[in-house]
Design an enzyme around this catalytic site. Sequence first.
Site: not given
Lengths: 429, 190, 292
Positions: B154-156
């Site tokens: 999703c956001h690493g």
Amino acid sequence: MANHESTYKPSSRFERWLDERLPIRRMMHGQFVDFPTPRNLNYLWTFGGILTACLAIQIVTGVVLAMHYIPHEAMAFDSIERIRRDVNYGWLIRNVHAVGASMFFIAVYIHMARGLYYGSYKAPREVLWILGVIIYLLMMATGFLGYTLPWGQMSFWGVTVITNLFSSLDAVIPGLGTRIVVWLWGGYSVSGVTLNRFFSLHYLLPFVIAGVVALHVWALHVVGQNNPTGIEIKSKSDSVPMAPYAVMKDMFALFVFMIVFAWFVFYAPNYLGHADNYIEANPLVTPPHIVPEWYYLPFYAILRAIPSKLGGVIAMFGSILILLFIPWLDTSRVRSARYRPIFKWFLYLFFLSVIALGYLGAKTPEGIYLLMSRICTFYYFAFFLIIMPIVGVIETPSPMPRSITEAVLGKGASGAGVPAGAAAAPEKR
Amino acid sequence: MASETEHGTRRDFLTVAAGSWAAVGAAATLWPLIQQMNPDASTQALASIEVDLSPIKEGQAITVMWRGKPIFIRNRTKEEIEKANQTELRDLPDPSARNEMLPERAPASDANRTKKDRANWLVLIGICTHFGCIPKGQSLGDAKGDYGGWFCPCHGSHYDTSGRIRKGPAPRNLEVPPYEFVSDTKIKIG
Amino acid sequence: MKRSTALKASAVAAVMLGLTTPVLAAGEAAEIPRQSWTFAGFRGHFDKAQLQRGFQVYKEVCANCHGLKRVRFRNLSEPGGPQFPEESVKALAASWPNKIFDGPNDQGEIATSKGVIIKRPAGLADPILGPHDNEKAARAAFNGALPPDLSVITLARSASHAGTLLQTLVGMPRDIVNGYQEGGADYLYALLTGYANAPADMKLADGMSYNKYFPGNQIAMIAPLQPGLVKYQDGSPTTIEQYAKDVTAFLAWAGDPKLEERKSMGWKVLLYLLITSLLFYAAKKRLWAQVH
């Protein structure tokens, strides 16, 4: 005594501030604290308060049950079993709600009987009475919708039978009845579609009832309460302030009522219901006896007493709607049946015939049961359409007291002098 | 007739007694209405689950559901355990063990994230501590991130072989749920 | 009697009985006698030993055809019921022949390549399932007849029959004051002990058995209980009457597991309400003394 003026005096800066913006305390004080209440009310007058408590109990338990109930045909029955078994105190809340419906109707029938006996429907209380009949109709609708929700055999078949009644309108306008029934069902038979919408309406109607109750109490407070003599309040000695006198009496009566309520909730929770509703709904199996809940039985008996389908439906609805016209059907100048020696006995016979119709509503409509249902149905309508108008005109009433005070204290004290403590009470805090 | 004051006292006492007694009942009535919203018996029955570890081979991981949350259970290889042990605690963005069974301030050593003598078993709540996505890394073909553990797409966020956050926006290490070994091959979670 | 023809015929009869709407003529099924139950009335409670025996009868006899799907295995060890030790209930659940279907597996399969539905052994949180997956499977196995699930059977039956007006006027207040709720239990006991030879003038449909108390007197279930059928460990008599009593008590618990909690809360609530009423009565009387 119309539109009693409140003697409320704000006792703090905050109270004065609020009173100028929303005089709710003033209203509550004027309507429920120093409101002049007839001093001779008997315990039959406590049922208004009891009914308000019943409505509150049903709404609270209902909202809570709705947190766990699932209005889907495949899950409704099981969701109620989950409530009975797994939800914390679910068994208790469900019992209160189910028994509460019956208690609500017991209270409303007593309340209505009081109205009939003491002439509480007569001028100027006609609108009050009509609002009451509307509340009663809404209660019957709510109860009918609610009984569907467990989706047991009686739920399913009761709905099927009662909604099918509308198809009798086909005899009036071809096709109309069937279209209405299909519209109610949302399909070509009672199904989960019907269940879902009945749940929505069952959740809605109690709040409509609450609104009509507010109007009912408003109408009551404009004209003031009736009392067992049927003679209006004329002087201060005829009345006592509502708080604490009537409030205390109402509280006592409420708790006694709760004892009966609690007895059923804890020791006979299924007594007033029907065993067949613990069988899951099966569209292919009709129960041997389809019976509505006990509070509909008199009307069920009237329905089945008339040989034609349309005639039965008209008679059944007519038997409730006729109540709306009582203020004009009764021609008597005297309110209370206490002083109406002939009418009184016809009224007692009426109560007996309604109870008899209730008993007969649970029996198969054949033989002696059918005959008695027809006799009692005839008497039911005759009482309103023949006896009420005629007896009111020809009857000579018994001697009546001149005032409430006279009725309570005897001929000596005819309103002169205020009894110590009564009117003085509200100032004494 | 009794004097006004005496009368008043008696009446007030009874009214107060009756009123307060009624209030007690009202409060007692409130309790079931509040308690019914708490988890019911069937939910509470699933508050604990038992998981059989024997089908999980070395290097494999499974996901089970517990209280509505995914639980990552990985049977770590020796390399994965070593890698976790060799990490310096000061290199960790979140130094806390995030293990419900240990005190709040326990450091995020690999030992504090596993059970004694069972270092190969890693049991974690598989919810990214950033915004709640489920990180990848359970299946053989999954991306495992730069530290060989899990990677949240999703956001690493990158988690290491002990489930600790190393890189990316997630603020905390993956949580260790309360569990215990009921036998050599079975754990009870919750 | 040839089993296949008996079953086929009982199918027809059962379906007929199921689909018709008989109007009960008075006296068709005998009046249900009332039994004495430990769980009846104001001080009602379950006898733990009886519930345990009753479960044994259910497990060894009834569970071959009837499910108990609203009862979970964990209920068997919870307070208010038979209170079996949790470990033995766990073992019982794991060995229960009717296993749990959990939906498709990770490969999306519901059944094995041979068409056997993939199921897992039951645990404490799982329901006590009957031998058939659904109603149609049950009816197919019993040629149209459906052995009902027994979870709420004692609530779904009643002992009330058409009575005279006098019987109603006397019986209703009496039953309310006694808190009579055992109509279903009385019916079940009567049914289980009510098998007999059909009277000479009655023609039984094929595969049906005569029962004194079943509406219509013909029942698709053959007499389930025989003397000595279940071996009790506690020395209780192994008669049909004892089995019927015990299994009915167990099923009464299964239908109403909160009974003991309910009745124990009940008297406390009633006592509270009584005291409060008396307090309000005294307050009211004092208050109104001035007015009258």
